[in-house]
Design a protein around this motif. Structure first.
Motif, PDB file in Angstrom:
ATOM      1  N   THR A 638      17.289 -22.708   9.716  1.00 16.17           N
ATOM      2  CA  THR A 638      16.389 -23.730   9.179  1.00 16.17           C
ATOM      3  C   THR A 638      16.117 -23.533   7.686  1.00 16.17           C
ATOM      4  OG1 THR A 638      15.381 -24.056  11.340  1.00 16.17           O
ATOM      5  CG2 THR A 638      14.119 -24.784   9.425  1.00 16.17           C
ATOM      6  N   PRO A 639      15.669 -22.326   7.243  1.00 15.86           N
ATOM      7  CA  PRO A 639      15.485 -22.170   5.796  1.00 15.86           C
ATOM      8  C   PRO A 639      16.799 -22.227   5.031  1.00 15.86           C
ATOM      9  CG  PRO A 639      15.143 -20.093   6.933  1.00 15.86           C
ATOM     10  CD  PRO A 639      15.222 -21.150   7.979  1.00 15.86           C
ATOM     11  N   LEU A 640      17.892 -21.767   5.645  1.00 12.23           N
ATOM     12  CA  LEU A 640      19.183 -21.869   4.966  1.00 12.23           C
ATOM     13  C   LEU A 640      19.563 -23.334   4.744  1.00 12.23           C
ATOM     14  CD1 LEU A 640      21.337 -19.083   6.663  1.00 12.23           C
ATOM     15  CD2 LEU A 640      20.620 -19.189   4.276  1.00 12.23           C
ATOM     16  N   ALA A 641      19.286 -24.179   5.736  1.00 13.24           N
ATOM     17  CA  ALA A 641      19.597 -25.600   5.588  1.00 13.24           C
ATOM     18  C   ALA A 641      18.764 -26.228   4.476  1.00 13.24           C
ATOM     19  CB  ALA A 641      19.346 -26.325   6.918  1.00 13.24           C
ATOM     20  N   ALA A 642      17.475 -25.837   4.403  1.00 16.57           N
ATOM     21  CA  ALA A 642      16.620 -26.383   3.345  1.00 16.57           C
ATOM     22  C   ALA A 642      17.107 -25.939   1.963  1.00 16.57           C
ATOM     23  CB  ALA A 642      15.178 -25.935   3.572  1.00 16.57           C
ATOM     24  N   ILE A 643      17.512 -24.670   1.846  1.00 14.42           N
ATOM     25  CA  ILE A 643      18.015 -24.166   0.565  1.00 14.42           C
ATOM     26  C   ILE A 643      19.310 -24.895   0.187  1.00 14.42           C
ATOM     27  CG2 ILE A 643      18.967 -22.128  -0.582  1.00 14.42           C
ATOM     28  CD1 ILE A 643      17.028 -20.436   1.049  1.00 14.42           C
ATOM     29  N   LYS A 644      20.198 -25.039   1.205  1.00 13.69           N
ATOM     30  CA  LYS A 644      21.463 -25.729   0.948  1.00 13.69           C
ATOM     31  C   LYS A 644      21.223 -27.146   0.480  1.00 13.69           C
ATOM     32  CE  LYS A 644      25.897 -26.653   1.179  1.00 13.69           C
ATOM     33  NZ  LYS A 644      26.838 -26.164   0.152  1.00 13.69           N
ATOM     34  N   ALA A 645      20.293 -27.877   1.115  1.00 16.84           N
ATOM     35  CA  ALA A 645      20.018 -29.265   0.735  1.00 16.84           C
ATOM     36  C   ALA A 645      19.463 -29.355  -0.677  1.00 16.84           C
ATOM     37  CB  ALA A 645      19.046 -29.888   1.736  1.00 16.84           C
ATOM     38  N   ALA A 646      18.537 -28.437  -1.019  1.00 21.95           N
ATOM     39  CA  ALA A 646      17.954 -28.474  -2.362  1.00 21.95           C
ATOM     40  C   ALA A 646      18.996 -28.160  -3.418  1.00 21.95           C
ATOM     41  CB  ALA A 646      16.796 -27.482  -2.435  1.00 21.95           C
ATOM     42  N   VAL A 647      19.856 -27.180  -3.164  1.00 20.08           N
ATOM     43  CA  VAL A 647      20.893 -26.818  -4.139  1.00 20.08           C
ATOM     44  C   VAL A 647      21.887 -27.967  -4.301  1.00 20.08           C
ATOM     45  CG1 VAL A 647      22.811 -25.245  -4.571  1.00 20.08           C
ATOM     46  CG2 VAL A 647      20.634 -24.354  -3.762  1.00 20.08           C
ATOM     47  N   SER A 648      22.286 -28.599  -3.199  1.00 16.98           N
ATOM     48  CA  SER A 648      23.220 -29.732  -3.286  1.00 16.98           C
ATOM     49  C   SER A 648      22.624 -30.877  -4.088  1.00 16.98           C
ATOM     50  CB  SER A 648      23.585 -30.200  -1.876  1.00 16.98           C
ATOM     51  OG  SER A 648      24.223 -29.165  -1.158  1.00 16.98           O
ATOM     52  N   SER A 649      21.323 -31.108  -3.889  1.00 17.36           N
ATOM     53  CA  SER A 649      20.661 -32.177  -4.647  1.00 17.36           C
ATOM     54  C   SER A 649      20.661 -31.875  -6.131  1.00 17.36           C
ATOM     55  CB  SER A 649      19.236 -32.381  -4.139  1.00 17.36           C
ATOM     56  OG  SER A 649      19.248 -32.764  -2.770  1.00 17.36           O
ATOM     57  N   LEU A 650      20.369 -30.637  -6.506  1.00 19.08           N
ATOM     58  CA  LEU A 650      20.335 -30.265  -7.920  1.00 19.08           C
ATOM     59  C   LEU A 650      21.718 -30.356  -8.569  1.00 19.08           C
ATOM     60  CD1 LEU A 650      17.850 -27.247  -7.853  1.00 19.08           C
ATOM     61  CD2 LEU A 650      17.447 -29.508  -8.842  1.00 19.08           C
ATOM     62  N   ARG A 651      22.753 -30.047  -7.752  1.00 13.66           N
ATOM     63  CA  ARG A 651      24.116 -30.089  -8.308  1.00 13.66           C
ATOM     64  C   ARG A 651      24.694 -31.500  -8.318  1.00 13.66           C
ATOM     65  NH1 ARG A 651      27.287 -25.583  -8.519  1.00 13.66           N
ATOM     66  NH2 ARG A 651      29.078 -26.819  -7.783  1.00 13.66           N
ATOM     67  N   SER A 652      23.992 -32.479  -7.741  1.00 19.14           N
ATOM     68  CA  SER A 652      24.512 -33.839  -7.672  1.00 19.14           C
ATOM     69  C   SER A 652      24.545 -34.466  -9.071  1.00 19.14           C
ATOM     70  CB  SER A 652      23.645 -34.679  -6.728  1.00 19.14           C
ATOM     71  OG  SER A 652      24.089 -36.020  -6.720  1.00 19.14           O
ATOM     72  N   GLU A 667      11.085 -25.114  -6.016  1.00 18.14           N
ATOM     73  CA  GLU A 667      10.037 -24.510  -5.193  1.00 18.14           C
ATOM     74  C   GLU A 667      10.471 -24.434  -3.732  1.00 18.14           C
ATOM     75  OE1 GLU A 667       5.290 -25.145  -4.105  1.00 18.14           O
ATOM     76  OE2 GLU A 667       6.336 -26.544  -5.445  1.00 18.14           O
ATOM     77  N   GLY A 668      11.164 -25.492  -3.260  1.00 21.28           N
ATOM     78  CA  GLY A 668      11.676 -25.452  -1.891  1.00 21.28           C
ATOM     79  C   GLY A 668      12.693 -24.346  -1.691  1.00 21.28           C
ATOM     80  N   ILE A 669      13.556 -24.153  -2.706  1.00 19.79           N
ATOM     81  CA  ILE A 669      14.532 -23.058  -2.625  1.00 19.79           C
ATOM     82  C   ILE A 669      13.816 -21.714  -2.558  1.00 19.79           C
ATOM     83  CG2 ILE A 669      16.364 -21.861  -3.889  1.00 19.79           C
ATOM     84  CD1 ILE A 669      17.236 -24.604  -4.961  1.00 19.79           C
ATOM     85  N   GLU A 670      12.776 -21.566  -3.411  1.00 21.57           N
ATOM     86  CA  GLU A 670      12.048 -20.296  -3.432  1.00 21.57           C
ATOM     87  C   GLU A 670      11.323 -20.055  -2.111  1.00 21.57           C
ATOM     88  OE1 GLU A 670       8.867 -17.907  -6.285  1.00 21.57           O
ATOM     89  OE2 GLU A 670       9.164 -20.060  -6.539  1.00 21.57           O
ATOM     90  N   ASP A 671      10.722 -21.124  -1.556  1.00 21.45           N
ATOM     91  CA  ASP A 671      10.044 -20.961  -0.262  1.00 21.45           C
ATOM     92  C   ASP A 671      11.036 -20.575   0.826  1.00 21.45           C
ATOM     93  OD1 ASP A 671       7.658 -21.566  -1.426  1.00 21.45           O
ATOM     94  OD2 ASP A 671       7.667 -23.695  -0.813  1.00 21.45           O
ATOM     95  N   GLY A 672      12.194 -21.211   0.853  1.00 22.21           N
ATOM     96  CA  GLY A 672      13.203 -20.866   1.857  1.00 22.21           C
ATOM     97  C   GLY A 672      13.689 -19.441   1.707  1.00 22.21           C
ATOM     98  N   ALA A 673      13.898 -18.998   0.446  1.00 21.16           N
ATOM     99  CA  ALA A 673      14.342 -17.621   0.225  1.00 21.16           C
ATOM    100  C   ALA A 673      13.271 -16.626   0.659  1.00 21.16           C
ATOM    101  CB  ALA A 673      14.694 -17.420  -1.254  1.00 21.16           C
ATOM    102  N   ASP A 674      11.975 -16.952   0.367  1.00 21.70           N
ATOM    103  CA  ASP A 674      10.893 -16.060   0.804  1.00 21.70           C
ATOM    104  C   ASP A 674      10.832 -15.976   2.328  1.00 21.70           C
ATOM    105  OD1 ASP A 674      10.188 -15.549  -1.789  1.00 21.70           O
ATOM    106  OD2 ASP A 674       8.583 -17.050  -1.859  1.00 21.70           O
ATOM    107  N   ARG A 675      11.044 -17.143   2.981  1.00 22.39           N
ATOM    108  CA  ARG A 675      11.017 -17.128   4.445  1.00 22.39           C
ATOM    109  C   ARG A 675      12.167 -16.294   4.999  1.00 22.39           C
ATOM    110  NH1 ARG A 675      10.775 -22.869   7.197  1.00 22.39           N
ATOM    111  NH2 ARG A 675       8.853 -22.863   5.929  1.00 22.39           N
ATOM    112  N   LEU A 676      13.335 -16.429   4.406  1.00 20.87           N
ATOM    113  CA  LEU A 676      14.474 -15.614   4.839  1.00 20.87           C
ATOM    114  C   LEU A 676      14.203 -14.133   4.618  1.00 20.87           C
ATOM    115  CD1 LEU A 676      17.632 -17.584   3.649  1.00 20.87           C
ATOM    116  CD2 LEU A 676      16.969 -17.064   5.987  1.00 20.87           C
ATOM    117  N   ASP A 677      13.615 -13.814   3.470  1.00 24.46           N
ATOM    118  CA  ASP A 677      13.311 -12.402   3.191  1.00 24.46           C
ATOM    119  C   ASP A 677      12.342 -11.835   4.212  1.00 24.46           C
ATOM    120  OD1 ASP A 677      13.250 -10.010   1.286  1.00 24.46           O
ATOM    121  OD2 ASP A 677      11.132 -10.577   1.346  1.00 24.46           O
ATOM    122  N   HIS A 678      11.344 -12.636   4.572  1.00 28.41           N
ATOM    123  CA  HIS A 678      10.376 -12.173   5.558  1.00 28.41           C
ATOM    124  C   HIS A 678      11.021 -11.978   6.930  1.00 28.41           C
ATOM    125  CE1 HIS A 678       6.471 -11.631   7.425  1.00 28.41           C
ATOM    126  NE2 HIS A 678       6.791 -12.548   8.328  1.00 28.41           N
TER     127      HIS A 678
END
Length: 870
Positions: A638-652, A667-678
């Protein structure tokens, strides 16, 4: 080239003066012309130790770099190349820096000893491997650097460097051990009077045991049999009767009057098969003497008094405790008894105490022996009465002129009755053979001396022929009946002993109280063998292996093959019980077969228990792996999907994002990375708990220092902390505590309503501090309160993607690792309260964060306790 000699200065704690004593010894040897070098000495900035190193040649150390830090270690090659006669090497238990040839310094010393170099070294009592748990229970500090006891025991000389706790604390207060800024904390922690007193007692007792070994070795080498009363050792002689418990307790009271006294209970058994004592009673007495701090010994000996005295002198005993005889008054005609013989032969170096008890003069009961053997003394008495008795009676009657024709004689009928009496007496004493011999001798003497014509074997009167024939018949019948009664009596006694042994054996095995080693030891004691082994092999051509064995007290190894044993008892096709020592009679093999069958059952049960444990571990591992896969498949994606979506949007390239949109996506990327780290952090923590690699570094700290750090990632509006400053300090690992509190609070915030903040409050209750985290959520039923602490468990409608169900499991694991506990309670008004209970640090003052609190080497160096990696 001979092996070098090792001399060790043993101390109870850092600062007692071991290194100083070692350097003083070095100066003395140099003055005597000995070629001596300093291999490694760490003075730790102590001025007096530095002064003592002047004038001694020091071998250059080896410089190493480890984790971007420089370290110096002893250069073993340089010492070997210098090849002195003696080397001074400090801190024998020291662990070398990775990259050295050996892991431990004592291994370096072993190389020097093999090269013929004498070594003088130092070590503290708390670094002996066998005392690690004891020292930790006393000081609260687990020693990381240890040395096997056998290494120190093999030393040629061990010298105790002793100092009273008060003197050592004065040295500490004067700044002779630690720097002034570390003195107060050291005195209030590791160097407390109670700690130092207990460590000193450990050192003195360990050294005393080593002195006993030296003393026993010297006595054996010089064949010294007299007792040297250097230490009170009390030997308790047991018979297997109920009075043994009284004797053991009496000896314990005697030992308590003198510090350092030992109790050694000994049972002397004859080597003719089954013992005459109750195995159940002996087992009870063995447990009792071990509970009282003594030791139990089983000795084989034909002469009980002699074997008891031999054992007492062999262990250098000073006192023997025996019970008053259980024999009745008439039984003393067979001898004075064990107590009287031991008291007579003990000599002036052994005190013998005869203790009264409730069983005095109540009789010793029937002996248990094989077949109809009555003992050597009774057999001798039976033959004496049966053969010599008729001869003496004939001499007496002929000397008084008592013949058939004499008017003053008793008459032929009475003479026959006198001879018949001797025949019956011979049967009672010696059994069948003496009675038959008595009948034959008596009939010949009656015929020759008392039937006319006398002094011939001719019988003139037919009535006398009938009388002599009846005499012989009656004598044979009486002898047969007496012998049969004796046989039945002994068979019954033997069967009773066998049934008692088998009953106790079966009961103990069914209750799971008997290990294979204990069972084999019981076999050896019961049958008086030297050694016993349970052998097995996989096939008829495979070699035999030992599944378990017990050697004799003199070190006799168990048999390696059934062919090497005097007695072997097959158990199935590929297992056998092998005994060495003597050949057993056929009647003993029935009981031995039962022992062998029970040994096989115990071995199978032990293996099944191990396999069941392994199966449970595999099942638990499979369950965790299955849950982990399920968690990874959803919660981590789930957080990986959110990070992937945000990165794809930025690279569009076809969308022009505003600065606010880009900030939101980042911020969404950072939240997803923090969730993954936890999530990954909890997975790693759970893995450490499952493998038992969590080692807490306990120190004293205030809760108000840890709780705020645990709440850093939680919005202030969602938590209401209430941690009073006057709370006592707690003994915890700050890093583990912070992680546990963070997980508990995160779980509470997840379930608590948005308008109801989570309450984090602490209070002191006696010798503990409770940290309560209360939420206003739906709560958990009592039946589920334990399940929520299991890994990968989430209750109710927990939001998906918020975690893998490890937070509370990790928190409970960390709490228990620190000696605390984590439980769940209902919150008044609705919700659930997590209660984290921690140990109070006994009111000690706060520990200076810059002060090391764990002793880490033999000379007082310390190791800082930091927080574990997150």
């Amino acid at each position: 080239m001979g092996r070098g000699k090792l001399r060790i200065y043993l101390g109870a704690a850092p600062g007692v003066g071991k290194t100083y004593a070692m350097l003083s010894e070095g100066h003395r040897r140099v003055e005597r012309g000995t070629d001596l070098v300093v291999g490694f000495v760490e003075h730790h900035g102590r001025r007096r130790t530095q002064v003592m190193m002047h004038g001694l040649e020091e071998v250059p150390r080896r410089e190493l770099e480890y984790r971007e830090s420089a370290f110096s270690e002893m250069d073993v090659d340089a010492v070997l190349a210098r090849r002195p006669a003696v080397a001074l090497i400090d801190e024998l238990a020291h662990t070398n820096i990775p990259g050295c040839r050996n892991e431990k310094r004592w291994q370096d010393v072993e190389e020097l000893l093999r090269a013929g170099i004498d070594v003088v070294s130092t070590v503290n009592i708390q670094h002996l491997e066998s005392l690690g748990d004891v020292v930790e229970s006393i000081t609260g500090v687990r020693q990381r650097e240890t040395i096997p006891d056998e290494v120190v025991r093999r030393a040629d000389q061990i010298e105790l460097v002793d100092m009273s706790p008060q003197a050592l604390r004065r040295r500490m207060a004067h700044g002779n051990i630690y720097a002034p800024d570390k003195v107060d904390a050291a005195l209030s922690n590791y160097f407390r009077p109670g700690n130092l007193t207990a460590l000193r007692e450990l050192a003195l007792l360990w050294t005393a045991d080593r002195v006993d070994e030296y003393l026993q070795q010297y006595r054996d080498e010089h064949s010294i049999r007299t007792t040297w009363q250097a230490r009170e050792r009390i030997v308790v002689g047991l018979t297997g009767g109920p009075e043994g418990r009284t004797l053991i307790r009496r000896a314990a009271r005697m030992a308590a009057k003198g510090s350092g006294s030992e109790i050694l209970a000994v049972y002397i058994a004859r080597s003719d098969g089954l013992t005459s004592a109750s195995p159940k009673e002996l087992a009870v007495q063995r447990t009792l003497v071990e509970d009282l701090g003594g030791t139990f010994h089983h000795v084989i000996g034909e002469d009980v008094p002699g074997a008891l005295l031999e054992f007492a002198r062999g262990v250098n005993a000073t006192q023997i405790v025996l019970g008053s005889s259980r024999r009745k008054t008439w039984q003393y005609v067979f001898g004075p008894g064990v107590g009287a013989i031991v008291a007579r032969d003990s000599g002036p170096d052994l005190d013998v105490h005869i203790v009264t008890h409730d069983e005095v003069a109540k009789g010793r009961g029937l002996p248990v022996s094989r077949g109809a053997r009555l003992g050597r003394s009774r057999l001798i008495a039976g033959w004496a009465v049966g053969v010599a008795g008729p001869v003496l009676l004939t001499l007496l009657l002929t000397a008084t002129g008592a013949t058939l024709a004499s008017e003053i004689g008793p008459g032929f009928a009475n003479e026959v009755l006198l001879f018949l009496f001797l025949n019956v007496l011979a049967a009672l004493l010696g059994g069948m053979a003496p009675a038959l011999a008595s009948a034959a001798v008596g009939s010949l003497l009656l015929n020759y001396y008392f039937t006319p014509p006398t002094h011939t074997l001719t019988i003139a009167d037919p009535e006398n022929i009938v009388a002599i024939a009846i005499f012989v018949a009656v004598a044979v019948c009486v002898a047969s009946v007496v012998d049969l009664a004796a046989r039945r009596t002994h068979q019954a006694a033997r069967l009773r002993a066998e049934s008692e042994i088998l009953s106790f054996l079966a009961g103990s095995v069914l209750r799971g109280e008997t290990s294979l080693e204990a069972l084999l030891e019981r076999v050896r004691e019961t049958f008086g063998m030297d050694s016993v082994a349970l052998l097995e092999r996989e096939s008829d051509v495979a070699p035999w292996t030992c599944a378990g064995g017990v050697g004799a007290l003199d070190g006799t190894p168990p048999p390696e093959r059934p062919e090497d044993a005097e007695v072997d008892m097959p158990v199935g096709d590929h297992m056998a019980l092998a005994l060495s020592g003597r050949v057993l009679p056929a009647e003993d093999r029935r009981v031995l077969a039962a022992f062998a069958a029970q040994a096989a059952v115990v071995l199978d049960r032990q293996r099944l228990t191990q396999e069941a444990g392994q199966a449970r571990e595999l099942a638990e591992g499979n369950r965790i792996r299955t849950a982990l896969l399920a968690a990874v498949s959803h919660d981590l994606r789930t957080p990986l999907a959110a990070i992937k979506a945000a990165v794809s949007s930025l690279r569009s390239d076809d969308v022009a994002w505003s600065a606010e949109d880009e900030a939101e996506l980042l911020e969404g990327i950072e939240d997803g990375a923090d969730r993954l780290d936890h999530l990954v952090g909890n997975l790693l923590d759970m893995s450490r708990l499952q493998t038992g690699t969590v080692t807490p570094l306990i120190r004293e700290i205030d809760l108000d220092e840890v709780v705020p750090m645990a709440l850093v990632g939680v919005p202030e509006a969602k938590v209401a902390p209430d941690i009073p400053e006057e709370l006592p300090m707690v003994a915890v690992d700050p890093g583990l505590l912070e992680r546990a509190v963070a997980n508990i609070v995160e779980n509470a915030v997840k379930y608590s309503p948005p308008d109801r903040p989570v309450l984090v409050a602490a209070s002191a209750l006696g010798d503990r501090v409770e940290l309560r985290v209360a939420d206003g959520g739906p709560g958990v039923p009592d039946s589920e309160k334990d399940r929520i602490f299991e890994p990968f468990q989430r209750y109710g409608d927990a939001p998906r993607g918020a975690g893998v169900g490890l937070g509370l499991a990790v928190a409970r694991g960390f709490a228990e690792a620190m000696g605390g506990r984590l439980t769940a309670e209902d919150t008044p008004g609705g919700g659930m309260t997590m209660v984290l209970t921690l140990r109070v640090a006994a009111g000690r003052p706060p520990v200076d964060p810059g002060l090391p609190v764990q002793v880490g080497s033999t000379s007082g160096t310390t190791e800082r306790k930091g927080r574990p990696a997150r």
